[in-house]
Design a protein around this motif. Structure first.
Motif, PDB file in Angstrom:
ATOM      1  N   TYR A  11       0.972  -1.234   0.023  1.00 38.72           N
ATOM      2  CA  TYR A  11      -0.103   0.070  -0.052  1.00 38.72           C
ATOM      3  C   TYR A  11       1.025   1.175   0.090  1.00 38.72           C
ATOM      4  O   TYR A  11       1.969   1.197   0.587  1.00 38.72           O
ATOM      5  CB  TYR A  11      -0.926   0.090   1.366  1.00 38.72           C
ATOM      6  N   VAL A  19       3.613   0.382   2.604  1.00 37.27           N
ATOM      7  CA  VAL A  19       3.467  -0.691   3.718  1.00 37.27           C
ATOM      8  C   VAL A  19       3.606  -2.196   3.000  1.00 37.27           C
ATOM      9  O   VAL A  19       2.638  -2.027   1.951  1.00 37.27           O
ATOM     10  CB  VAL A  19       2.257  -0.494   4.385  1.00 37.27           C
ATOM     11  N   ALA A  21       1.938  -5.318   3.213  1.00 38.67           N
ATOM     12  CA  ALA A  21       1.049  -5.774   3.889  1.00 38.67           C
ATOM     13  C   ALA A  21       1.195  -7.069   3.775  1.00 38.67           C
ATOM     14  O   ALA A  21       0.815  -8.079   4.615  1.00 38.67           O
ATOM     15  CB  ALA A  21      -0.347  -5.286   3.444  1.00 38.67           C
ATOM     16  N   ALA A  40      -2.300 -11.828  14.153  1.00 35.06           N
ATOM     17  CA  ALA A  40      -2.323 -10.355  15.060  1.00 35.06           C
ATOM     18  C   ALA A  40      -3.011  -9.513  14.148  1.00 35.06           C
ATOM     19  O   ALA A  40      -2.935  -9.513  12.956  1.00 35.06           O
ATOM     20  CB  ALA A  40      -1.049 -10.182  15.538  1.00 35.06           C
ATOM     21  N   SER A  41      -3.535  -8.508  15.001  1.00 37.10           N
ATOM     22  CA  SER A  41      -3.997  -7.057  13.878  1.00 37.10           C
ATOM     23  C   SER A  41      -2.655  -6.549  13.133  1.00 37.10           C
ATOM     24  O   SER A  41      -1.716  -6.482  13.634  1.00 37.10           O
ATOM     25  CB  SER A  41      -4.540  -6.141  15.034  1.00 37.10           C
ATOM     26  N   GLY A  42      -3.277  -6.302  11.836  1.00 41.10           N
ATOM     27  CA  GLY A  42      -2.093  -5.888  10.987  1.00 41.10           C
ATOM     28  C   GLY A  42      -1.476  -6.868  10.092  1.00 41.10           C
ATOM     29  O   GLY A  42      -0.488  -6.514   9.662  1.00 41.10           O
ATOM     30  N   SER A  43      -1.840  -8.050  10.700  1.00 41.12           N
ATOM     31  CA  SER A  43      -0.796  -9.298   9.761  1.00 41.12           C
ATOM     32  C   SER A  43      -1.105  -9.433   8.357  1.00 41.12           C
ATOM     33  O   SER A  43      -0.454  -9.820   7.798  1.00 41.12           O
ATOM     34  CB  SER A  43      -0.922 -10.344  10.650  1.00 41.12           C
ATOM     35  N   GLY A  44      -2.345  -8.962   8.117  1.00 42.93           N
ATOM     36  CA  GLY A  44      -2.844  -9.007   6.493  1.00 42.93           C
ATOM     37  C   GLY A  44      -3.883  -9.839   6.210  1.00 42.93           C
ATOM     38  O   GLY A  44      -4.132  -9.973   5.151  1.00 42.93           O
ATOM     39  N   LYS A  45      -4.778 -10.137   7.188  1.00 44.20           N
ATOM     40  CA  LYS A  45      -5.882 -11.069   6.914  1.00 44.20           C
ATOM     41  C   LYS A  45      -6.969 -10.358   5.973  1.00 44.20           C
ATOM     42  O   LYS A  45      -7.249 -10.948   5.123  1.00 44.20           O
ATOM     43  CB  LYS A  45      -6.555 -11.443   8.354  1.00 44.20           C
ATOM     44  N   SER A  46      -7.383  -9.108   6.464  1.00 44.05           N
ATOM     45  CA  SER A  46      -8.379  -8.575   5.636  1.00 44.05           C
ATOM     46  C   SER A  46      -7.900  -8.153   4.110  1.00 44.05           C
ATOM     47  O   SER A  46      -8.623  -8.181   3.135  1.00 44.05           O
ATOM     48  CB  SER A  46      -8.767  -7.176   6.278  1.00 44.05           C
ATOM     49  N   THR A  47      -6.538  -7.978   3.981  1.00 45.42           N
ATOM     50  CA  THR A  47      -5.954  -7.728   2.714  1.00 45.42           C
ATOM     51  C   THR A  47      -6.102  -8.917   1.776  1.00 45.42           C
ATOM     52  O   THR A  47      -6.461  -9.028   0.664  1.00 45.42           O
ATOM     53  CB  THR A  47      -4.445  -7.385   2.644  1.00 45.42           C
ATOM     54  N   GLU A 168     -13.836 -10.693  10.339  1.00 44.22           N
ATOM     55  CA  GLU A 168     -14.117 -10.515  11.949  1.00 44.22           C
ATOM     56  C   GLU A 168     -15.513 -10.588  12.164  1.00 44.22           C
ATOM     57  O   GLU A 168     -16.029  -9.724  12.687  1.00 44.22           O
ATOM     58  CB  GLU A 168     -13.410  -9.171  12.532  1.00 44.22           C
ATOM     59  N   HIS A 200      -9.407 -13.322  15.038  1.00 41.96           N
ATOM     60  CA  HIS A 200      -8.544 -13.498  15.870  1.00 41.96           C
ATOM     61  C   HIS A 200      -9.219 -14.079  16.919  1.00 41.96           C
ATOM     62  O   HIS A 200      -8.636 -14.233  18.301  1.00 41.96           O
ATOM     63  CB  HIS A 200      -7.480 -12.436  16.315  1.00 41.96           C
TER      64      HIS A 200
HETATM   65  N1  LIG Z   1      -5.532   1.087   2.537  1.00 45.79           N
HETATM   66  C1  LIG Z   1      -4.416   1.061   3.091  1.00 45.79           C
HETATM   67  N2  LIG Z   1      -3.724   1.707   2.884  1.00 45.79           N
HETATM   68  C2  LIG Z   1      -2.224   1.581   3.821  1.00 45.79           C
HETATM   69  N3  LIG Z   1      -2.107   0.563   4.440  1.00 45.79           N
HETATM   70  C3  LIG Z   1      -2.970  -0.216   4.731  1.00 45.79           C
HETATM   71  C4  LIG Z   1      -4.264  -0.405   3.874  1.00 45.79           C
HETATM   72  N4  LIG Z   1      -5.017  -1.346   4.242  1.00 45.79           N
HETATM   73  C5  LIG Z   1      -4.392  -1.980   4.948  1.00 45.79           C
HETATM   74  N5  LIG Z   1      -3.090  -1.338   5.302  1.00 45.79           N
HETATM   75  C6  LIG Z   1      -1.759  -1.910   6.032  1.00 45.79           C
HETATM   76  O1  LIG Z   1      -1.824  -3.274   5.789  1.00 45.79           O
HETATM   77  C7  LIG Z   1      -1.464  -4.123   7.002  1.00 45.79           C
HETATM   78  C8  LIG Z   1      -2.362  -5.330   6.830  1.00 45.79           C
HETATM   79  O2  LIG Z   1      -3.619  -4.899   7.127  1.00 45.79           O
HETATM   80  P1  LIG Z   1      -4.730  -5.822   7.183  1.00 45.79           P
HETATM   81  O3  LIG Z   1      -6.033  -4.679   7.329  1.00 45.79           O
HETATM   82  O4  LIG Z   1      -4.657  -6.713   6.026  1.00 45.79           O
HETATM   83  O5  LIG Z   1      -4.549  -6.468   8.498  1.00 45.79           O
HETATM   84  P2  LIG Z   1      -5.588  -7.518   9.280  1.00 45.79           P
HETATM   85  O6  LIG Z   1      -4.860  -8.691   9.649  1.00 45.79           O
HETATM   86  O7  LIG Z   1      -6.857  -7.485   8.699  1.00 45.79           O
HETATM   87  O8  LIG Z   1      -5.766  -6.838  10.765  1.00 45.79           O
HETATM   88  P3  LIG Z   1      -6.956  -6.455  11.876  1.00 45.79           P
HETATM   89  O9  LIG Z   1      -7.085  -8.113  12.694  1.00 45.79           O
HETATM   90  O10 LIG Z   1      -6.666  -5.276  12.829  1.00 45.79           O
HETATM   91  O11 LIG Z   1      -8.261  -6.385  11.026  1.00 45.79           O
HETATM   92  C9  LIG Z   1      -1.371  -3.215   8.104  1.00 45.79           C
HETATM   93  O12 LIG Z   1      -0.027  -2.648   8.223  1.00 45.79           O
HETATM   94  C10 LIG Z   1      -2.268  -2.182   7.599  1.00 45.79           C
HETATM   95  O13 LIG Z   1      -2.002  -0.848   8.281  1.00 45.79           O
END
Ligand SMILES: Nc1ncnc2c1ncn2[C@@H]1O[C@H](COP(=O)(O)OP(=O)(O)OP(=O)(O)O)[C@@H](O)[C@H]1O
Ligand SMILES: [Mg+2]
Length: 222
Positions: A11, A19, A21, A40-47, A168, A200
């Motif tokens: 990103y 970043v 991801a 964990a939060s921020g690990s990349g699941k939603s991506t 989630e 999580h």
């Molecule tokens: N649109 C975006 N622009 C910049 N960085 C992003 C964007 N979306 C996600 N990120 C970054 O990419 C990384 C992975 O984010 P992601 O949302 O996939 O994590 P996650 O595992 O789903 O976290 P959570 O458990 O908090 O939902 C994080 O560092 C986040 O800050």
């Protein structure tokens, strides 16, 4: 059914706010499997979910869903692909509070211009399936948390998609409602849906009907 090959997702455009991801994900999910993505939060699941849903494109690598290379689709084709194949349950449900339960559930059908009878038939099927028939004319803003969640699940299923993605899904639910979501997951599995849940919540760990648990850490699978 779902293949991620050498996926890198960055990103941000310049090096100051870049970043990474996902740093090289390889993943295969077979038809009918239920998979839990944890980390964990921020690990990349939603991506990962957004790439499978063609809501987002990888920086490099390939996403193949149902034999279609969706990472190469134009936005129009990506939307069409999503409408036909993917049901997405968002963390906050993304429902429209001032519309009724039925209106919310049929929203994904609007661009398809189906006959009224077909829409009604599909609506009644999911209302029954997710036990929310009695609330069909209520405004969504007046529903309880569990009811709103069943509306979100019904909406994700209105197109009878092969793939259900849930981000989630129990984040805003108490334990009893979370367990009822797990029952619904079991039901989706018995209907041969391919399901990916990003969570999580430890309630999803070590479930006997879950085919794979994949742990993500800092954009990689461990
Ligand atoms: N649109 C975006 N622009 C910049 N960085 C992003 C964007 N979306 C996600 N990120 C970054 O990419 C990384 C992975 O984010 P992601 O949302 O996939 O994590 P996650 O595992 O789903 O976290 P959570 O458990 O908090 O939902 C994080 O560092 C986040 O800050
Ligand atoms: Mg997330």
């Amino acid at each position: 059914m779902i293949k991620l090959k050498d996926i890198i997702k960055e990103y941000g455009i310049d090096s100051a706010n870049k970043v990474t991801a996902l740093g090289g994900i390889n993943l295969e999910i077979k038809e009918g499997e239920v998979v839990v993505l944890k980390g964990a939060s921020g690990s990349g699941k939603s991506t990962i979910l957004s790439l499978i849903a063609a809501l987002n494109k990888p920086t490099s690598g390939e996403v193949v869903v149902d034999s279609e290379r969706i990472s190469k689709l134009s936005d129009d084709f990506a939307s069409e692909f999503r409408r036909k194949n993917i049901g997405f349950i968002f963390q906050n449900y993304n429902l429209l509070p001032t519309l009724s339960v039925s209106q919310n559930i049929i929203l994904p059908l609007v661009p398809m211009n189906l006959d009224k009878e077909v829409v009604q038939e599909r609506l009644q099927r999911v209302l029954r399936m997710f036990n929310i028939e009695h609330k069909q004319n209520q405004l969504v803003k007046n529903l309880s948390g569990g009811e709103a969640q069943r509306v979100a699940i019904a909406r994700a299923n209105i197109n009878n998609p092969k793939i259900i993605l849930a981000d989630e899904p129990t984040a805003n639910l108490d334990e009893k409602l979370s367990l009822s979501f797990i029952e619904i997951l079991k039901e989706l599995k018995s209907e041969k849906k391919t399901v990916v849940v990003a969570t999580h919540d430890p309630l999803f760990f070590n479930l006997d009907f879950v085919d794979k648990e994949i742990e993500i850490s800092h954009g990689s699978i461990i």
